[in-house]
Design a protein around this motif. Structure first.
Motif, PDB file in Angstrom:
ATOM      1  N   VAL A 252     -44.117 -59.084 -86.833  1.00 20.01           N
ATOM      2  CA  VAL A 252     -43.620 -57.990 -87.663  1.00 20.01           C
ATOM      3  C   VAL A 252     -42.592 -57.193 -86.870  1.00 20.01           C
TER       4      VAL A 252
ATOM      5  N   ASP B 263     -39.632 -54.158 -87.451  1.00 19.21           N
ATOM      6  CA  ASP B 263     -39.116 -53.129 -88.365  1.00 19.21           C
ATOM      7  C   ASP B 263     -39.836 -53.153 -89.714  1.00 19.21           C
ATOM      8  N   GLY B 264     -41.150 -53.387 -89.674  1.00 22.20           N
ATOM      9  CA  GLY B 264     -41.962 -53.371 -90.886  1.00 22.20           C
ATOM     10  C   GLY B 264     -41.867 -54.623 -91.743  1.00 22.20           C
ATOM     11  N   GLU B 265     -41.144 -55.641 -91.291  1.00 19.58           N
ATOM     12  CA  GLU B 265     -40.998 -56.878 -92.055  1.00 19.58           C
ATOM     13  C   GLU B 265     -41.572 -58.053 -91.271  1.00 19.58           C
ATOM     14  N   VAL B 266     -42.272 -58.932 -91.991  1.00 19.77           N
ATOM     15  CA  VAL B 266     -42.816 -60.144 -91.380  1.00 19.77           C
ATOM     16  C   VAL B 266     -41.691 -61.168 -91.291  1.00 19.77           C
ATOM     17  N   ARG B 267     -41.466 -61.681 -90.091  1.00 20.12           N
ATOM     18  CA  ARG B 267     -40.429 -62.697 -89.906  1.00 20.12           C
ATOM     19  C   ARG B 267     -40.921 -64.028 -90.460  1.00 20.12           C
ATOM     20  N   GLU B 268     -40.040 -64.700 -91.175  1.00 25.23           N
ATOM     21  CA  GLU B 268     -40.317 -66.027 -91.719  1.00 25.23           C
ATOM     22  C   GLU B 268     -39.271 -67.001 -91.212  1.00 25.23           C
TER      23      GLU B 268
ATOM     24  N   TYR C  42     -44.611 -68.192 -91.282  1.00 26.61           N
ATOM     25  CA  TYR C  42     -44.573 -66.813 -90.792  1.00 26.61           C
ATOM     26  C   TYR C  42     -45.553 -66.565 -89.648  1.00 26.61           C
TER      27      TYR C  42
END
Length: 121
Positions: free
Chosen positions: A51, A53-58, A65
């Motif tokens: 995670v 900046d609040g986003e889960v990397r895919e 992910y």
């Protein structure tokens, strides 16, 4: 986990000459850890979602992910590799992040493939 490119000049000189040089009280070559200049990069497993900046990397190719191998190369770039073998540069991470999360290196591998196999990829 680092993987060496090739023996450094000091190790190669000691191996080639077979003579005890001025540093003969230094560790034998087989006990020396490669320096940062002698390795192509470091790698570690990152099994949980990443995670930033609040986003889960895919993975942009397959949508994975989690279960990453995080690679930190000699140029301090950070790359993510999913289980499917897709590798992408992660601009949101840097070498400082990698070193804060990786812990000490405990294995040295002659090739990237050997390191990936060791990590279960």
């Amino acid at each position: 986990m680092p993987w060496p490119n090739a023996p450094g000049p000091v190790a190669a000189a000691v191996q080639d000459t077979g003579e005890a040089g001025p540093d003969s009280d230094f560790l034998p070559p087989e006990f020396r850890a490669p320096s940062r200049q002698d390795v192509a990069g470091f790698m570690m497993r990152w099994d949980q979602p990443l995670v930033l900046d609040g986003e889960v990397r895919e993975c942009p190719a397959c949508g994975a992910y989690r279960h990453w191998v995080v690679l930190c190369l000699r140029d301090d770039s950070v790359w993510l590799r999913c289980r499917a073998g897709h590798t992408t540069r992660e601009l949101g991470l840097d070498a400082a992040w990698y070193h804060r999360h990786s812990g000490p290196a405990d294995h040295w591998h002659p090739t990237l493939e050997d390191g990936l196999r060791h990590l279960g990829h």
